[in-house]
Scaffold this active site. Structure first.
Site, PDB file in Angstrom:
ATOM      1  N   HIS A  89      -1.682  -1.937   6.328  1.00 52.88           N
ATOM      2  CA  HIS A  89      -0.927  -1.144   7.302  1.00 52.88           C
ATOM      3  C   HIS A  89      -0.191  -2.009   8.320  1.00 52.88           C
ATOM      4  O   HIS A  89      -0.042  -1.654   9.486  1.00 52.88           O
ATOM      5  CB  HIS A  89      -1.821  -0.109   7.995  1.00 52.88           C
ATOM      6  CG  HIS A  89      -2.111   1.073   7.127  1.00 52.88           C
ATOM      7  ND1 HIS A  89      -2.541   2.284   7.618  1.00 52.88           N
ATOM      8  CD2 HIS A  89      -2.019   1.235   5.785  1.00 52.88           C
ATOM      9  CE1 HIS A  89      -2.715   3.138   6.618  1.00 52.88           C
ATOM     10  NE2 HIS A  89      -2.402   2.512   5.500  1.00 52.88           N
ATOM     11  N   ASP A 118       0.872  -1.174   0.000  1.00 47.34           N
ATOM     12  CA  ASP A 118       0.000   0.000   0.000  1.00 47.34           C
ATOM     13  C   ASP A 118       0.908   1.223   0.000  1.00 47.34           C
ATOM     14  O   ASP A 118       1.452   1.600   1.025  1.00 47.34           O
ATOM     15  CB  ASP A 118      -0.884  -0.042   1.257  1.00 47.34           C
ATOM     16  CG  ASP A 118      -1.707   1.215   1.469  1.00 47.34           C
ATOM     17  OD1 ASP A 118      -1.781   2.065   0.565  1.00 47.34           O
ATOM     18  OD2 ASP A 118      -2.266   1.360   2.569  1.00 47.34           O
ATOM     19  N   GLU A 128       0.520  10.665   1.000  1.00 49.79           N
ATOM     20  CA  GLU A 128      -0.885  10.257   1.048  1.00 49.79           C
ATOM     21  C   GLU A 128      -1.275   9.798   2.442  1.00 49.79           C
ATOM     22  O   GLU A 128      -2.394  10.072   2.907  1.00 49.79           O
ATOM     23  CB  GLU A 128      -1.135   9.133   0.035  1.00 49.79           C
ATOM     24  CG  GLU A 128      -2.615   8.770  -0.170  1.00 49.79           C
ATOM     25  CD  GLU A 128      -3.108   7.654   0.762  1.00 49.79           C
ATOM     26  OE1 GLU A 128      -4.309   7.341   0.710  1.00 49.79           O
ATOM     27  OE2 GLU A 128      -2.290   7.107   1.548  1.00 49.79           O
ATOM     28  N   GLU A 129      -0.364   9.110   3.110  1.00 48.30           N
ATOM     29  CA  GLU A 129      -0.681   8.513   4.402  1.00 48.30           C
ATOM     30  C   GLU A 129      -0.857   9.542   5.525  1.00 48.30           C
ATOM     31  O   GLU A 129      -1.315   9.202   6.607  1.00 48.30           O
ATOM     32  CB  GLU A 129       0.407   7.506   4.808  1.00 48.30           C
ATOM     33  CG  GLU A 129       0.547   6.310   3.879  1.00 48.30           C
ATOM     34  CD  GLU A 129      -0.623   5.341   3.961  1.00 48.30           C
ATOM     35  OE1 GLU A 129      -1.583   5.616   4.686  1.00 48.30           O
ATOM     36  OE2 GLU A 129      -0.561   4.301   3.275  1.00 48.30           O
TER      37      GLU A 129
END
Length: 352
Positions: A316, A177, A209-210
């Site tokens: 995650h 991811d 993005e995270e």
């Protein structure tokens, strides 16, 4: 480069949100064989362009966005005995941290392990609870003087995990991811080598993005595409999670529908999948803020947006797991979609 080799290379590299330079360099090098130009913007997004064959005056602009940053940890304190207290960068599943090997990026890269009070010396109440982040620490196996000579507050930390092959087309590793999404963009660019397309195609490896879809916000603002497609991951089927919340590994990419998705783009992607016999799945998302699709959609006066995802287990964590066939099928889907976009279709997106 084969998709698995590319994904393995990216997975084994480090690029916590805000420090993606190593990943950007690797992606730029591989994408270079399939694009016409590239640049890096002020935030660090890698923006590549494959030019289309349409007339410059009405050539559609399509943006494919997949993020390259990964979740990680950061040093927030060095105690009197040289143990490190830390916080998170992005949303980490804290339950998976104790016992992990880590790398601390200080003045040099230092190995360590995440420890916590063992159950043998916990009281009964503690034994019934998950260990909290504040009760974990990193042990570098060094005395406090050595630690302070190598590490400072603010240094980044990543869990050590090597990419590995499972059975068939299944693979596992950290930061799939969304480096799997970047790999899908590569597959799309490869497929476009043999297809005619009128549109200019921007393949964007977005950063941060995270921690709030920041890279997609700035890159979309700079490109102002006619169509934006976010490529990310979604939850793959696993024990204890209901079918309506997951998608099946190996059964194709997931075409999402929700308030962040333009219905005509969703319909077109489904039709293309059916026309070219590409297996696909349908997903729904009513909480659009979790992917770059949200940032793309609300940039400037609004961008028609779609979301295509790769089923992935154990999101995650350092053992994220997926099926490579879903990436390849997604690349074919995107390329064939792009080949059928013209200015008339783009004009129709303005009328719901």
């Amino acid at each position: 480069m084969e998709s698995k080799d590319f994904l393995k290379s990216l997975s084994n590299k480090t690029g916590v949100s805000g420090t993606e330079e190593e990943i950007t360099k690797a992606v730029k090098e591989v994408f270079g064989d399939y694009i016409d130009e590239s640049r890096t913007d002020a935030l660090g997004n890698l923006i590549t362009l494959k030019r289309g064959e349409g007339k410059e005056s009405d050539k559609p602009q399509i943006m494919l966005a997949a993020h390259i940053d990964e979740i990680g940890l950061m040093v927030k304190e060095i105690d009197e005995k040289g143990f490190l207290k830390f916080t998170t960068v992005g949303g980490i599943d804290q339950r998976t941290l104790v016992g992990q090997e880590v790398l601390v990026y200080g003045k040099e890269v230092v190995k360590g392990i995440i420890g916590a009070k063992p159950p043998h010396v916990q009281d009964k109440k503690e034994q019934k609870q998950a260990i909290k982040l504040k009760d974990m620490y990193i042990d570098l196996g060094r005395n406090v003087k050595e630690v302070k000579g190598l590490v400072e507050v603010g240094d980044l930390i990543v869990v050590t995990r090597e990419f590995c092959d499972l059975e068939g087309n299944r693979v596992s590793g950290k930061s799939l991811d969304d480096r799997a999404g970047v790999t899908m963009v590569l597959e799309c660019l490869k497929e476009l080598q043999r297809l005619k397309h009128a549109s200019d195609v921007y393949g964007v490896a977005t950063v941060q993005e995270e921690v709030g879809v920041r890279g997609a916000t700035t890159s979309t603002y700079g490109i102002v595409p006619d169509i934006g497609i976010a490529i990310d991951v979604c939850h793959g089927e696993m024990p204890g999670v209901s079918d309506e919340e997951t998608a099946n590994l190996g059964e194709g990419p997931v075409i999402f529908l929700g308030p962040q998705v333009h219905p005509k783009l969703h319909k077109k992607l489904k039709r293309i999948a059916q026309e070219f016999d590409i297996s696909y799945q349908i997903g729904t998302s009513t909480s659009p803020r979790g992917t770059d699709a949200f940032a793309i959609q609300v940039t400037r006066s609004g961008i028609p947006t779609a979301l295509v995802s790769i089923p992935l287990r154990y999101m995650h964590t350092s053992v994220e797991t997926l099926d490579l066939n879903d990436i390849k099928k997604g690349g074919r889907l995107l390329a064939n979609f792009i080949s059928q976009v013209d200015s008339e279709f783009v004009e129709g997106l303005r009328c719901f």
